[in-house]
Design an enzyme around this catalytic site. Structure first.
Site, PDB file in Angstrom:
ATOM      1  N   HIS A  99      44.973  52.778  26.985  1.00  0.00           N
ATOM      2  CA  HIS A  99      46.141  52.022  27.436  1.00  0.00           C
ATOM      3  C   HIS A  99      47.189  52.933  28.086  1.00  0.00           C
ATOM      4  O   HIS A  99      47.984  52.488  28.904  1.00  0.00           O
ATOM      5  CB  HIS A  99      46.746  51.237  26.273  1.00  0.00           C
ATOM      6  CG  HIS A  99      45.978  50.005  25.938  1.00  0.00           C
ATOM      7  ND1 HIS A  99      46.537  48.905  25.351  1.00  0.00           N
ATOM      8  CD2 HIS A  99      44.675  49.693  26.133  1.00  0.00           C
ATOM      9  CE1 HIS A  99      45.618  47.966  25.182  1.00  0.00           C
ATOM     10  NE2 HIS A  99      44.474  48.428  25.650  1.00  0.00           N
ATOM     11  N   HIS A 287      34.148  49.729  23.616  1.00  0.00           N
ATOM     12  CA  HIS A 287      33.973  48.730  22.566  1.00  0.00           C
ATOM     13  C   HIS A 287      32.764  49.025  21.672  1.00  0.00           C
ATOM     14  O   HIS A 287      32.385  48.196  20.851  1.00  0.00           O
ATOM     15  CB  HIS A 287      33.917  47.330  23.181  1.00  0.00           C
ATOM     16  CG  HIS A 287      35.261  46.882  23.665  1.00  0.00           C
ATOM     17  ND1 HIS A 287      35.492  45.687  24.302  1.00  0.00           N
ATOM     18  CD2 HIS A 287      36.471  47.493  23.584  1.00  0.00           C
ATOM     19  CE1 HIS A 287      36.784  45.585  24.610  1.00  0.00           C
ATOM     20  NE2 HIS A 287      37.394  46.674  24.190  1.00  0.00           N
TER      21      HIS A 287
HETATM   22 FE1  HEB Z   1      39.313  47.179  24.477  1.00  0.00          FE
HETATM   23  C1  HEB Z   1      40.206  46.978  21.175  1.00  0.00           C
HETATM   24  C2  HEB Z   1      40.424  43.994  24.993  1.00  0.00           C
HETATM   25  C3  HEB Z   1      38.528  47.442  27.825  1.00  0.00           C
HETATM   26  C4  HEB Z   1      38.527  50.527  24.039  1.00  0.00           C
HETATM   27  N1  HEB Z   1      40.184  45.800  23.327  1.00  0.00           N
HETATM   28  C5  HEB Z   1      40.505  45.920  22.010  1.00  0.00           C
HETATM   29  C6  HEB Z   1      41.168  44.759  21.596  1.00  0.00           C
HETATM   30  C7  HEB Z   1      41.192  43.909  22.650  1.00  0.00           C
HETATM   31  C8  HEB Z   1      40.577  44.561  23.730  1.00  0.00           C
HETATM   32  C9  HEB Z   1      41.788  42.504  22.663  1.00  0.00           C
HETATM   33  C10 HEB Z   1      41.710  44.517  20.203  1.00  0.00           C
HETATM   34  C11 HEB Z   1      43.128  45.035  19.983  1.00  0.00           C
HETATM   35  C12 HEB Z   1      43.472  44.743  18.532  1.00  0.00           C
HETATM   36  O1  HEB Z   1      43.576  45.706  17.753  1.00  0.00           O
HETATM   37  O2  HEB Z   1      43.560  43.561  18.177  1.00  0.00           O
HETATM   38  N2  HEB Z   1      39.445  45.967  26.110  1.00  0.00           N
HETATM   39  C13 HEB Z   1      39.890  44.680  26.100  1.00  0.00           C
HETATM   40  C14 HEB Z   1      39.728  44.114  27.400  1.00  0.00           C
HETATM   41  C15 HEB Z   1      39.205  45.076  28.196  1.00  0.00           C
HETATM   42  C16 HEB Z   1      39.018  46.242  27.367  1.00  0.00           C
HETATM   43  C17 HEB Z   1      40.100  42.704  27.788  1.00  0.00           C
HETATM   44  C18 HEB Z   1      38.843  44.976  29.676  1.00  0.00           C
HETATM   45  C19 HEB Z   1      37.697  44.110  29.903  1.00  0.00           C
HETATM   46  N3  HEB Z   1      38.692  48.701  25.701  1.00  0.00           N
HETATM   47  C20 HEB Z   1      38.473  48.600  27.037  1.00  0.00           C
HETATM   48  C21 HEB Z   1      38.153  49.895  27.567  1.00  0.00           C
HETATM   49  C22 HEB Z   1      38.162  50.766  26.520  1.00  0.00           C
HETATM   50  C23 HEB Z   1      38.480  49.997  25.348  1.00  0.00           C
HETATM   51  C24 HEB Z   1      37.866  50.197  29.027  1.00  0.00           C
HETATM   52  C25 HEB Z   1      37.913  52.236  26.488  1.00  0.00           C
HETATM   53  C26 HEB Z   1      37.194  52.918  27.340  1.00  0.00           C
HETATM   54  N4  HEB Z   1      39.361  48.503  22.887  1.00  0.00           N
HETATM   55  C27 HEB Z   1      38.866  49.787  22.911  1.00  0.00           C
HETATM   56  C28 HEB Z   1      38.790  50.266  21.566  1.00  0.00           C
HETATM   57  C29 HEB Z   1      39.264  49.248  20.730  1.00  0.00           C
HETATM   58  C30 HEB Z   1      39.621  48.162  21.606  1.00  0.00           C
HETATM   59  C31 HEB Z   1      38.264  51.625  21.145  1.00  0.00           C
HETATM   60  C32 HEB Z   1      39.341  49.248  19.202  1.00  0.00           C
HETATM   61  C33 HEB Z   1      40.730  49.594  18.746  1.00  0.00           C
HETATM   62  C34 HEB Z   1      40.774  49.747  17.249  1.00  0.00           C
HETATM   63  O3  HEB Z   1      39.727  49.972  16.605  1.00  0.00           O
HETATM   64  O4  HEB Z   1      41.877  49.655  16.675  1.00  0.00           O
END
Ligand code: HEB
Length: 747
Positions: A99, A287
């Site tokens: 982020h 993921h």
């Molecule tokens: Fe993620 C977690 C959505 C891409 C790495 N994710 C997460 C959550 C959500 C999301 C709603 C839960 C938060 C809380 O704690 O409740 N993503 C999302 C979307 C997209 C994404 C709609 C576009 C398609 N991711 C992404 C990327 C990466 C990531 C590109 C790197 C390379 N995530 C992640 C991790 C986790 C999440 C390692 C777990 C955290 C904890 O364990 O605390």
């Protein structure tokens, strides 16, 4: 006596306050005023280190292994104030890093993890960044331990990298060198909406969002699928909603339509400069770890940090559901754990995505998510070792299977996990480093040897640099090459001013102005440019016959510099050492994002649908890292050098075009001069001086210098009788600054 004594001051807003900068302000009275504030951000006034501290040098001396070991220890050192899911903070920290970096957008190069902006509003309070205040606070002891040698910006990103390594993933490397800023970056357009998660402005210029077309889920006859598949996200935004990093996890506008969601993913990740393969790798890789948090309805969650009470000390999202943390945490309101080993790298995410069929369900908080149609209870619980659950996914995860292009990629990785590993390692490294600029800015022991095309690489200098006497003779040759001085100036400017301080791309180094796509940009006058470059190449081939060498990039800058020097009558600094990139070293598609809509310094371009000409001028000045005095002196000076992109005389308010003088300011401010629009567009103007009889023409770029009170105040300084020398000196130093903006190799 103070009238406020005795009243409860909590809830008093800034306008009501009669001290401390309160009251009704210019921005309240005149919201359309041109704002210059983005040209004076991050100065010594907000930075406790002042101006002289060199962060990169400090980072070089850090105990890097010690730091990494401390981070590894922290991963499993669960703290009571925010206990670690599955006993490991890895997933949480990866989300924080992603982020932090993921706000980057290639359209203007702004956003990204390069300044530690996640500490400040609005990012610290974005709904998508919920509970990352805890992730950052977990890092505080390490930040305080390493102090000046470790910026928050580097720490946020390095922590995600170490999290991956600690969970068994081999990363591509890491580079430090991102100095912190100490105030919110106001230059970034995050959208025009005034509600969190709104998107009423960003899609309103093109195809409307689906929200206006009734509910997509359910009655097929009512929905208009074509709109969601073609809705236009306004540039340069990279997210489908105000306050999200990318897309709505539940599906477009909350509707669990995975195919439509793939479109939003493609658009928004594309704005981050990621292609389909990079996009899929990031989502799959990310993921593979951790879980989402939606233990119960979100009503129990308090205000975001920036709206929080003073006693919360920067924390937000206080949650009164049970103890509000651990198994009771509420972040996104979704409750999903993707894999059976959320703290270990694996290919389980794709294995499950394809092994099971998926059906929609509601999370305990009522959000749309997906559960496997199976009795397999193979997913661990984050806090109860005895509990097992079914595999679950987000709509945006299902998108990687239902979208034909993503499906092709992810099915291949299902069979070839080593290809996923490689793709994720590379995409993750790009995500974290995309906005750092050339590798001469990178520091630390883990910089990968392999050079990636998105670095916009330039070759290393492999020859002796020219001496002062070479420079003197080359300047003579350039001035005698048959190219007009004004053209030498616009060419040098065109090359250097492609730089943007946001992601530190562009600039004269590499001489990419002679490559696709830059050589064909209208602002660069392609036909004339070709002739200029041919003449410069001739100067080069004559010189390079000897034992020494000079690059085209250096000659482009030297040509402009020689012309400025002649026009100014003072010497102008030139720093050789640029090299020439090849077309193969240049991602032409990616460079299209650097094309300027306007360049007020060359008097190019006019207002666009959403941006007034003079706002573009300020935006350009910001990307060139100029202050407002630098903006003014450069614009006025360049006008007297006759350096308009199309050789027009707009704003050339001098009888001696080609000679550097403060005439632009003197004539612009002449009390006897009156302007009127010369056509309906209100972009071009005619000026008549009824005393001298002079007739001028100008654009909004020119006239704003006389109409905006602060720009005018600066113009008055440069028009003053006693400031001719100051004008020349300031112009020359601003010129040199722009020429050398990308010279991180010598800074
Ligand atoms: Fe993620 C977690 C959505 C891409 C790495 N994710 C997460 C959550 C959500 C999301 C709603 C839960 C938060 C809380 O704690 O409740 N993503 C999302 C979307 C997209 C994404 C709609 C576009 C398609 N991711 C992404 C990327 C990466 C990531 C590109 C790197 C390379 N995530 C992640 C991790 C986790 C999440 C390692 C777990 C955290 C904890 O364990 O605390």
């Amino acid at each position: 006596s103070n009238q406020n004594v005795g009243k409860c001051p909590v809830g008093l807003d800034n306008k009501e306050a009669n001290f401390g900068g309160g009251g009704t302000k210019n921005n309240d009275w005149w919201p359309n005023d041109l704002k210059l504030n983005i040209l004076r951000q991050h100065t010594a006034q907000s930075n406790p280190f002042g101006e002289t501290f060199n962060y990169a040098e400090a980072f070089k001396t850090i105990d890097y292994q010690g730091l990494k070991n401390d981070l590894k220890t922290l991963m499993t050192d669960s703290q009571d104030f925010w206990p670690a899911d599955f006993g490991h903070y890895g997933g949480f920290f990866i989300r924080m890093s992603w982020h932090s970096a993921g706000t980057y957008r290639v359209g203007d190069g702004r956003g990204g993890g390069g300044q530690g902006q996640q500490r400040f509003a609005p990012l610290n309070s974005w709904p998508d960044n919920a509970n990352l205040d805890k992730a950052r606070r977990l890092l505080l002891p390490i930040k305080l331990k390493y102090g000046n040698k470790l910026s928050w910006a580097d720490l946020f990103l390095l922590t995600g990298n170490v999290a991956l390594e600690d969970m068994g993933f081999k990363t591509f490397g890491f580079a430090g060198g991102r100095p912190d800023t100490y105030e919110a970056d106001e230059s970034v357009y995050w959208g025009g909406e005034t509600t969190w998660l709104g998107n009423d402005v960003r899609y309103s210029q093109g195809h409307p969002g689906i929200a206006e077309h009734g509910v997509l889920d359910g009655d097929k006859s009512k929905k208009d699928h074509t709109d969601i598949h073609s809705r236009d996200l306004e540039e340069p935004l990279g997210a489908s909603h105000m306050g999200l990093i990318y897309v709505n996890p539940e599906g477009p506008d909350g509707i669990p339509d995975a195919a439509a969601s793939a479109q939003d993913i493609r658009t928004t990740f594309g704005r981050m400069a990621m292609n389909d393969e990079e996009t899929a790798a990031l989502i799959v890789g990310g993921h593979t770890f951790g879980k989402t948090h939606g233990a119960a309805p979100t009503e129990t969650v308090g205000k975001e940090p920036n709206a929080g009470d003073i006693h919360q000390q920067g924390f937000g999202w206080a949650n009164s559901y049970k103890d509000g943390k651990g198994p009771n945490a509420i972040t996104s309101g979704l409750e999903v754990t993707w894999t059976s080993t959320p703290t270990k790298w694996s290919n389980h995410y794709l294995e499950y995505l394809y092994k099971y069929e998926w059906e929609k369900e509601k999370s305990p908080a009522g959000a749309n998510q997906w559960v496997a149609k199976t009795d397999d209870e193979i997913i661990p619980h984050a806090f109860d070792k005895n509990k097992k659950q079914k595999p679950r996914m987000l709509t945006t995860d299902i998108a990687l299977r239902v979208d034909p292009a993503y499906e092709k990629i992810t099915r291949r990785w299902l069979e070839h996990p080593e290809e996923l590993e490689d793709a994720f390692a590379r995409a993750w490294f790009k995500l974290l480093h995309r906005d750092m600029g050339p590798r001469t800015r990178w520091v630390g022991p883990e910089i990968p040897k392999e050079v990636s095309i998105w670095e916009d690489p330039v070759p290393e200098v492999d020859h002796d640099l020219v001496t002062e006497s070479d420079i003197t003779s080359l300047k003579k040759e350039l001035l005698a090459s048959g190219i007009e001085p004004a053209t030498l100036i616009t060419t040098a400017w065109g090359a250097a001013a492609s730089f943007r301080g946001s992601d530190k791309r562009g600039g004269a180094n590499g001489a990419r102005i002679r490559l696709e796509p830059q050589k064909n940009w209208a602002v660069n006058q392609p036909k004339e440019l070709e002739k200029t470059l041919t003449a410069i190449e001739k100067v080069q081939s004559n010189f390079n016959k000897g034992s020494k060498k000079i690059s085209i990039a250096d000659l482009i800058v030297l040509g402009g510099t020689a012309a400025v020097e002649k026009a100014a009558g003072v010497s102008v600094k030139f720093t050789p050492g640029r090299t020439d990139a090849t077309q193969e070293q240049t991602d032409a598609q990616s460079f299209t994002h650097l094309q300027p809509f306007t360049d007020g310094f060359r008097n190019f371009g006019t207002s666009t649908a959403r941006v007034r000409t003079e706002q573009w001028l300020v935006d350009k000045a910001h990307l060139l890292t100029l202050s407002s005095p630098e903006l003014v002196v450069l614009l006025g000076g360049l006008r007297t050098l006759n350096a308009n992109w199309d050789h027009s005389s707009h704003g050339v308010l001098t009888k001696n075009p080609g000679k550097l003088s403060n005439d632009f300011f003197v004539n612009l401010l002449d009390t006897n001069l009156a302007w009127k629009p010369s056509d309906e567009s209100n972009e071009f103007f005619e000026g008549f001086n009824h005393k001298t009889g002079d007739k001028w023409t100008g654009t909004r770029h020119d006239l704003v210098i006389g109409s905006h009170p602060e720009l005018r105040a600066i113009a008055e300084v440069y028009a003053s009788a006693d400031n001719k020398e100051r004008f020349t000196k300031d112009f020359v130093s601003a010129w040199t600054k722009v020429m050398d903006l990308d010279r991180f190799d010598v800074k």
